[in-house]
Motif scaffolding. Structure first.
Motif, PDB file in Angstrom:
ATOM      1  N   GLY A  70       0.780  -1.235   0.000  1.00 14.07           N
ATOM      2  CA  GLY A  70       0.000   0.000   0.000  1.00 14.07           C
ATOM      3  C   GLY A  70       0.810   1.281   0.000  1.00 14.07           C
ATOM      4  N   LYS A  71       2.115   1.146  -0.065  1.00 14.02           N
ATOM      5  CA  LYS A  71       2.980   2.326  -0.061  1.00 14.02           C
ATOM      6  C   LYS A  71       2.862   3.047  -1.415  1.00 14.02           C
ATOM      7  N   THR A  72       2.812   4.397  -1.383  1.00  9.00           N
ATOM      8  CA  THR A  72       2.793   5.173  -2.628  1.00  9.00           C
ATOM      9  C   THR A  72       3.765   6.345  -2.509  1.00  9.00           C
ATOM     10  N   GLY A  73       4.072   6.974  -3.644  1.00  7.60           N
ATOM     11  CA  GLY A  73       4.953   8.135  -3.649  1.00  7.60           C
ATOM     12  C   GLY A  73       6.345   7.783  -4.149  1.00  7.60           C
ATOM     13  N   ALA A  74       7.300   8.691  -3.896  1.00 10.60           N
ATOM     14  CA  ALA A  74       8.679   8.449  -4.323  1.00 10.60           C
ATOM     15  C   ALA A  74       9.526   7.983  -3.147  1.00 10.60           C
ATOM     16  N   LEU A  75      10.460   7.106  -3.423  1.00 14.55           N
ATOM     17  CA  LEU A  75      11.396   6.599  -2.421  1.00 14.55           C
ATOM     18  C   LEU A  75      12.806   6.701  -2.980  1.00 14.55           C
ATOM     19  N   THR A  76      13.781   6.573  -2.079  1.00  9.90           N
ATOM     20  CA  THR A  76      15.165   6.361  -2.518  1.00  9.90           C
ATOM     21  C   THR A  76      15.662   5.071  -1.848  1.00  9.90           C
ATOM     22  N   VAL A  77      16.860   4.653  -2.184  1.00  8.82           N
ATOM     23  CA  VAL A  77      17.416   3.447  -1.552  1.00  8.82           C
ATOM     24  C   VAL A  77      17.471   3.578  -0.033  1.00  8.82           C
ATOM     25  N   PHE A  78      17.493   4.822   0.479  1.00 10.57           N
ATOM     26  CA  PHE A  78      17.560   5.020   1.934  1.00 10.57           C
ATOM     27  C   PHE A  78      16.307   4.515   2.654  1.00 10.57           C
ATOM     28  N   ASP A  79      15.212   4.381   1.906  1.00  3.66           N
ATOM     29  CA  ASP A  79      13.918   4.063   2.516  1.00  3.66           C
ATOM     30  C   ASP A  79      13.569   2.584   2.446  1.00  3.66           C
ATOM     31  N   ILE A  80      14.462   1.759   1.924  1.00  2.92           N
ATOM     32  CA  ILE A  80      14.096   0.375   1.621  1.00  2.92           C
ATOM     33  C   ILE A  80      14.937  -0.610   2.428  1.00  2.92           C
ATOM     34  N   PRO A  81      14.282  -1.408   3.293  1.00  6.80           N
ATOM     35  CA  PRO A  81      15.030  -2.421   4.037  1.00  6.80           C
ATOM     36  C   PRO A  81      15.566  -3.485   3.078  1.00  6.80           C
ATOM     37  N   PHE A  82      16.771  -3.982   3.348  1.00  7.64           N
ATOM     38  CA  PHE A  82      17.391  -4.956   2.445  1.00  7.64           C
ATOM     39  C   PHE A  82      16.554  -6.237   2.302  1.00  7.64           C
ATOM     40  N   ALA A  83      15.780  -6.617   3.331  1.00  8.08           N
ATOM     41  CA  ALA A  83      14.985  -7.849   3.241  1.00  8.08           C
ATOM     42  C   ALA A  83      14.058  -7.820   2.028  1.00  8.08           C
ATOM     43  N   TYR A  84      13.618  -6.616   1.632  1.00  7.07           N
ATOM     44  CA  TYR A  84      12.698  -6.495   0.495  1.00  7.07           C
ATOM     45  C   TYR A  84      13.376  -6.783  -0.843  1.00  7.07           C
ATOM     46  N   LEU A  85      14.692  -6.788  -0.874  1.00  7.44           N
ATOM     47  CA  LEU A  85      15.415  -7.027  -2.125  1.00  7.44           C
ATOM     48  C   LEU A  85      15.482  -8.507  -2.468  1.00  7.44           C
ATOM     49  N   SER A  86      15.214  -9.345  -1.492  1.00  4.58           N
ATOM     50  CA  SER A  86      15.485 -10.775  -1.656  1.00  4.58           C
ATOM     51  C   SER A  86      14.225 -11.576  -1.943  1.00  4.58           C
ATOM     52  N   PRO A  87      14.324 -12.584  -2.823  1.00  7.55           N
ATOM     53  CA  PRO A  87      13.187 -13.473  -3.045  1.00  7.55           C
ATOM     54  C   PRO A  87      12.987 -14.474  -1.906  1.00  7.55           C
ATOM     55  N   GLU A  88      13.947 -14.586  -1.022  1.00  6.47           N
ATOM     56  CA  GLU A  88      13.865 -15.585   0.051  1.00  6.47           C
ATOM     57  C   GLU A  88      12.986 -15.088   1.200  1.00  6.47           C
ATOM     58  N   PRO A  89      12.297 -16.010   1.876  1.00  8.81           N
ATOM     59  CA  PRO A  89      11.519 -15.585   3.053  1.00  8.81           C
ATOM     60  C   PRO A  89      12.432 -15.102   4.183  1.00  8.81           C
ATOM     61  N   ASP A  90      11.884 -14.210   5.012  1.00 12.48           N
ATOM     62  CA  ASP A  90      12.679 -13.600   6.084  1.00 12.48           C
ATOM     63  C   ASP A  90      13.353 -14.632   6.995  1.00 12.48           C
ATOM     64  N   GLU A  91      12.656 -15.730   7.311  1.00 10.43           N
ATOM     65  CA  GLU A  91      13.237 -16.751   8.197  1.00 10.43           C
ATOM     66  C   GLU A  91      14.520 -17.301   7.591  1.00 10.43           C
ATOM     67  N   LYS A  92      14.495 -17.519   6.265  1.00 12.99           N
ATOM     68  CA  LYS A  92      15.666 -18.067   5.570  1.00 12.99           C
ATOM     69  C   LYS A  92      16.822 -17.073   5.643  1.00 12.99           C
ATOM     70  N   LEU A  93      16.519 -15.802   5.453  1.00  8.60           N
ATOM     71  CA  LEU A  93      17.575 -14.785   5.492  1.00  8.60           C
ATOM     72  C   LEU A  93      18.227 -14.753   6.877  1.00  8.60           C
ATOM     73  N   ARG A  94      17.385 -14.804   7.919  1.00  3.94           N
ATOM     74  CA  ARG A  94      17.941 -14.779   9.281  1.00  3.94           C
ATOM     75  C   ARG A  94      18.794 -16.005   9.529  1.00  3.94           C
ATOM     76  N   GLU A  95      18.339 -17.143   9.002  1.00  2.00           N
ATOM     77  CA  GLU A  95      19.033 -18.410   9.255  1.00  2.00           C
ATOM     78  C   GLU A  95      20.359 -18.468   8.492  1.00  2.00           C
ATOM     79  N   LYS A  96      20.334 -18.015   7.209  1.00  2.80           N
ATOM     80  CA  LYS A  96      21.500 -18.236   6.347  1.00  2.80           C
ATOM     81  C   LYS A  96      22.478 -17.071   6.302  1.00  2.80           C
ATOM     82  N   LEU A  97      21.979 -15.842   6.410  1.00  2.00           N
ATOM     83  CA  LEU A  97      22.839 -14.704   6.092  1.00  2.00           C
ATOM     84  C   LEU A  97      23.121 -13.781   7.268  1.00  2.00           C
ATOM     85  N   LEU A  98      22.303 -13.866   8.325  1.00  2.00           N
ATOM     86  CA  LEU A  98      22.533 -12.969   9.454  1.00  2.00           C
ATOM     87  C   LEU A  98      23.814 -13.361  10.182  1.00  2.00           C
TER      88      LEU A  98
END
Lengths: 327, 327
Positions: free
Chosen positions: A299-327
């Motif tokens: 539901g987010k609208t408007g303009a953003l920059t890279v400063f506004d985007i959490p890295f988790a959103y860049l990944s196709p993997e589910p958050d649990e996987k990211l925490r398990e494998k990359l954190l």
């Protein structure tokens, strides 16, 4: 939060960057390419994707999740970026630093009005390098940061030397001054201008019978582009040029050098080394297109920059996987 | 979105990391320290801040915006982290990688129930290095990543050698194998174990009359800690130890080496060089405490990791300024 169907990507503009996006999407199995939008006659595009005229874009409003705008910053993005944001979630690489605030406002207003989401000024600089600068400022508030570009091809400077009479082919490499890099790594915090930090190295194939001395003088005295810099001009054969100087490598380093309150020193360094500037830039745009798709769904609208985007959103993997494998 | 009053910080645990947080808050004028919470008798703490017993923590529920948990990961955080999240927004540096999923679930459940927000596993690894790994995976999906630690002091390994009979003082430095780093920088993508990537260098002050040969044998054959590694043991005088080996430097490098779909190679490299591991870690925790304060104000609850936090939230500057100055 993660998509159940493929993310449908459109490419607006089919130069080096647009082709880079085409390649990058192939490496991301959760995405599919819907088509390329161009101002050229679509039949003339050497492209295996469906190609359409820019004017057809609006008919794809419900068929494309994110339109990646592969246009230049000089005229195309300022003129057409907002029009694209009227119909689509967009990602662009607008890189005229001085005009970013104005461009942001324009896109933000248009995207809010049309309930779309637009990421502006993505890529590696602005983009990943901006993230490195911001992180450095926040983690080491007492310190200085330095951005070195290169070794890499500067399109603007290469274009400038190609306009010099007598130049048949020309390319310009921006190269960091290694002594200065080392000084900063060793904890010095000098005040530097870009011209203290970079060399400019030109390779030129002259026209037959051209006045080499005059070409060299014209280049090294060119204001803004070369005059303030230590510039080297090398004349080479057409054969050597075609063999060694047709790539578009680039890269660079952002260094934050700072102190904690006890006076102890710390350094944060982010380096890129890229065999193809447009292909890597495209890879960044594509990863961020995934984030824009997901944030727009939330539901987010408007303009953003890279400063506004959490890295988790860049990944196709589910958050649990990211925490398990990359954190 | 940016705070109108100072962010009130509490410190739970007052070892090296807790003192680091005390220093780091001084570098952030939008924050103030409310107090330190300790299990020791508060009077015995050499600390200029108000000091309280852990059991008093809950009385500060409305007086502290973010409690930074400077406890260890072995027992303190697993035992007391959730209890702190019952009353406070928290930031911690839980770093037992294998137990992160379990710890996340526990804190997440507690924080949701109590409408608080908790950032777990912050610092530089896990933390900034995790961000570098995730970014590399997303931007270059076809590639490999490598994490090198050092040159730096490993507390766990230093503790292990200090338990060897005959060792009076001891310290262990983890050092990346430079040849391997260079191979990766040159585009090779070898399969590596940690022991292929790191050397372990020990400096030891022996007890008077100790059997040096036996100390060395015991160390280099110690399973898990040293046996798999190329380990060097150096015996030095107490004087040299106190002069050169009482700091806690650390750092390391995360490298993502990958290809775009055309086969061209790209490298992303993130390096830290830290004169004090705890002071830098504390600086990271403090920047993220600002983000947690702001996200909690927006109504967010539960557990987060660095993957979930946009960099803009780390900065005291308004978003317009960040876009203007750092993008």
């Amino acid at each position: 939060m993660k998509p159940e169907r493929k993310i449908r990507i459109g490419i607006a503009g089919y130069g080096n960057l647009g082709r880079g996006v085409e390649y990058a999407v192939k490496q991301n199995p959760d995405m599919e390419l819907i088509g390329v939008f161009t101002r050229r006659p679509p039949d003339e595009l050497h492209c295996s994707l469906p190609a359409f005229q820019i004017s057809d874009m609006k008919n794809f409003k419900d068929k494309i999740d994110v339109m990646i705008l592969c246009w230049g910053s000089a005229t195309d993005l300022p003129e057409h970026g907002a029009a694209a944001a009227e119909f689509f979630n967009t990602v662009d690489s607008f890189d005229t630093h001085a005009k970013i605030p104005e461009y942001f406002r324009k896109i933000d207003e248009c995207a809010r009005k049309n309930h779309t989401l637009s990421l502006i000024s993505c890529g590696w600089d602005p983009g990943l390098f901006s993230l490195a600068r911001l992180l450095g400022h926040c983690v080491l508030p007492e310190g200085k940061d330095y951005t070195f570009w290169g070794k890499g091809v500067s399109q603007g400077h290469s274009d400038a030397i190609r306009r010099v009479p007598g130049v048949k082919y020309g390319i310009q490499y921006t190269v960091p001054v290694q002594d200065v890099v080392e000084k900063i790594r060793n904890g010095e915090e000098p005040e530097l201008k870009s011209s203290d930090m970079h060399l400019r190295i030109c390779y030129i194939v002259p026209e037959k019978g051209a006045d080499l001395k005059k070409i060299e003088e014209t280049i090294i005295n060119m204001p803004h582009y070369f005059k303030e810099y230590k510039t080297t001009v090398n004349f080479i054969s057409e054969e050597e040029f075609k063999k060694n100087h047709t790539g578009m490598p680039h890269g660079g380093t952002v260094i934050r050098s700072g102190k904690s309150a006890t006076g102890l020193k710390h350094r944060i360094e982010f380096t890129l080394n890229l065999e193809s500037n447009p292909e890597f830039t495209a890879s960044v745009l594509v990863a961020y297109a995934r984030a824009i798709f997901r944030m727009a769904k939330e539901g987010k609208t408007g303009a953003l920059t890279v400063f506004d985007i959490p890295f988790a959103y860049l990944s196709p993997e589910p958050d649990e996987k990211l925490r398990e494998k990359l954190l």
